[in-house]
Design a protein around this motif. Structure first.
Motif, short mmCIF file in Angstrom:
data_model
loop_
_atom_site.label_atom_id
_atom_site.label_comp_id
_atom_site.label_asym_id
_atom_site.label_seq_id
_atom_site.Cartn_x
_atom_site.Cartn_y
_atom_site.Cartn_z
N ARG A 61 124.05 -13.72 24.66
CA ARG A 61 124.19 -15.17 24.83
C ARG A 61 125.65 -15.54 24.73
N ASP A 64 126.07 -21.43 27.28
CA ASP A 64 124.79 -21.79 27.88
C ASP A 64 124.29 -20.74 28.87
N ILE A 66 122.55 -16.93 29.29
CA ILE A 66 121.81 -15.85 28.63
C ILE A 66 121.58 -14.75 29.64
N MET A 80 113.41 -19.45 24.24
CA MET A 80 114.84 -19.39 24.53
C MET A 80 115.48 -20.74 24.20
N THR A 84 119.98 -23.62 27.70
CA THR A 84 120.27 -22.58 28.69
C THR A 84 120.42 -23.19 30.07
N LEU A 87 120.13 -18.21 33.45
CA LEU A 87 119.30 -17.16 32.86
C LEU A 87 119.22 -16.00 33.84
N LEU A 105 112.97 -25.17 29.23
CA LEU A 105 114.34 -25.00 29.74
C LEU A 105 114.66 -26.19 30.66
N LEU A 108 117.97 -25.78 33.04
CA LEU A 108 118.14 -24.55 33.82
C LEU A 108 118.54 -24.88 35.25
#
Length: 542
Positions: A61, A64, A66, A80, A84, A87, A105, A108
């Motif tokens: 990580r 923001d 991962i 998670m 994030t 991803l 999320l 995202l």
């Protein structure tokens, strides 16, 4: 012999090769106690344990972002961080995306699930996630075989969709529906034998500028659907390295794109091939072996392709024929045109200015300036319950021979700059004409006789800084190179006229003899009674 130390290097026993048995048991009990007390210590410190991705799970990580690449995951990690934005779970062994796999999320924007073993995407996989915020979705290098309708229902804001290097053999007609912001779709290196071009028209995907269908198994192209696509879509349509059958219509389409300089053709000329059947069977690079298409009427095909343009120019008074190109065929197909003024036109036309034929073509008998605008052709198959729409933009020119820009602003600006520069250079470097030498003012001649000469000499002595060269009286000479000013006050003055004082003094620097003084004094007495009180000029009586 050595010290046996544990717990930070402190000696626990004597100098022996192994610690006593009781010491080893004590160490085991201590480790177990610490392990059991760790959750309680975490809760006491206010830290909530998380089952989310960590370095122990192979995830990294950074802010923001991962990254869980090559972590051996078989399913999407849960719990998670909600912050994030990117991803990456590529290079794992994930077989499907479960329902609500990315729940929570909300921010995202980029999701990469490439190089996995995906075979299906369950309905609602992207539900309760970022929804329209998701812009980039990478599903490349997986085992997907069919693009179903529900795959991308929950991501309407998608802009880039990567699906290359899969096993896709079919794309459902509604698979890309609802993705109005889609810009680029990569479907190369799959097993596609057809594609629903009719589902990506201009009104459904106005921003789509790239569709990569190269390296598939397309054998025939629906030319009607492709030519109905907007020009930006045609420009970004990649169809090289397919198993196309050599046909005149197919060759005419690619030749037309090549002449217009479409990068999808000009950048991959070597990869455009087609299959030839007959005595000689094989693959032909048709841009290099054009002799196979010598018998094709390319001029007629090129003219037909030009008529499918979405923009048409016509001169005032000229006729114009608009074709309603559609993939629908049969006796159950009906046509209808919508004019720029929202008026409907059906066969056989209206007002004698427009004619409409049974095949859907609309003829403008004599184009007028008010005929400019967007025309809509709608075709409907009542039996199959299908309809299609085509848009044509008509522009009526006042006079085709007249230039579009009668006054070239750029040229006149350049000319003005050049003229200004020439004038500046002339002002700086050209010598102006010389004027003739000015004449010096002549010195009034002084006379030694008469009262006028005496009066003029006296006035010039007062009003000029340089005294005359010669003065009255013997032996009185003033040098011309010297400026002498006497500050003695004038004795008397009346009506702006100087009067000589006693002793023959007239003014600064002037002395009169006795005879001249008496004459001047007598003359002043004679002229004084007739002088104006408000004027400096004497009035002489006749």
């Amino acid at each position: 012999m050595s010290y046996v130390s544990e717990g930070g290097g402190f000696p626990w026993g004597a100098v022996t090769s192994e610690p006593p048995l009781r010491c080893r048991w004590f160490g085991v009990v201590l480790l177990v106690s610490v392990h059991l007390l760790r959750p309680g210590l975490s809760q006491a410190a206010g830290v909530r344990p998380s089952a989310g991705p960590s370095e122990a799970d192979g995830c990294i990580r950074a802010s923001d972002i991962i990254s869980c690449t090559a972590a051996g995951l078989e399913r999407v990690p849960t719990e998670m961080p909600i912050s994030t934005v990117t991803l990456d779970i590529s290079h794992n062994r994930i077989r499907w995306l479960e329902r609500d796999a990315f729940e929570g999320l909300d921010r995202l924007e980029t999701l990469r699930v490439a190089h996995n073993r995906l075979t299906a995407i369950m309905p609602g996989s992207f539900r309760n996630a970022s929804g329209p915020l998701l812009r980039h979705l990478d599903l490349s290098s997986n085992w997907l075989s069919v693009l179903e309708q529900h795959y991308f229902e929950d991501v309407p804001g998608l802009e880039e969709l990567l699906l290359f290097d899969n096993r896709i053999v079919h794309v459902e007609s509604r698979a890309l529906a609802g993705l109005g912001g889609l810009r680029k779709v990569y479907l190369s290196h799959n097993r596609l034998t057809d594609f629903p071009f009719f589902s990506i028209q201009e009104h459904t995907h106005p921003h789509l500028c790239m569709l990569d269908l190269s390296s598939n198994r397309l054998s025939k192209l629906p030319l009607e659907d492709i030519t109905n696509l907007p020009v930006p879509m045609q420009r970004g349509l990649f169809l090289h390295n397919n198993t196309l059958v050599c046909e005149c219509s197919m060759y005419g389409l690619f030749r037309h794109w090549d002449q217009r300089g479409f990068a999808s053709v000009t950048d991959f000329r070597q990869e455009h091939t087609c299959l030839v059947f007959g005595i000689q069977r094989g693959t032909v690079r048709f841009f290099q072996r054009g002799r196979y298409f010598d018998k094709c009427d390319l001029a007629a095909m090129s003219q037909g392709l030009q008529e499918q343009e979405s923009s048409v120019l016509v001169t005032v008074g000229k006729p114009l024929l608009l074709n309603c190109v559609t993939t629908l065929a049969g006796h159950n197909v009906t046509f209808l045109w919508v004019l720029p003024n929202q008026e409907y036109v059906a066969p056989p036309g209206n007002n004698g200015l427009l004619r409409m034929y049974a095949n859907g073509s609309l003829e403008i008998v004599a184009a007028r300036a008010e005929d400019s605008g967007i025309y809509w052709c709608m075709s409907r198959d009542g039996q199959k319950q299908r309809n299609e729409t085509r848009e044509v933009n008509v522009t009526v020119l006042a006079n085709q021979d007249e230039p579009n820009e009668p006054f070239n602003t750029g040229f006149t600006t350049l000319l003005g700059c050049v003229v200004s520069l020439v004038l500046v250079l002339m002002y700086l470097y050209l010598t102006p004409c010389r004027c003739p030498p000015c004449r010096k003012a002549q010195t009034p001649a002084t006379t030694s006789r008469g009262n006028e000469a005496v009066t003029g000499s006296a006035q010039s002595s007062i009003l000029t800084p340089t005294p005359p060269a010669t003065t009255e009286g013997p032996g009185r000479k003033v040098s011309a190179n010297k400026h002498v000013v006497f500050l003695e006050p004038i004795k008397e003055q009346q009506n702006g006229r100087l009067r000589a004082g006693l002793g023959g003094h007239l003014g600064p620097g002037l002395l009169l003899e006795g005879e001249q003084h008496s004459k001047l004094h007598s003359q002043a007495q004679q002229t004084e009674p007739v002088m104006s009180m408000y004027s400096d000029t004497p009035v002489k009586l006749p």
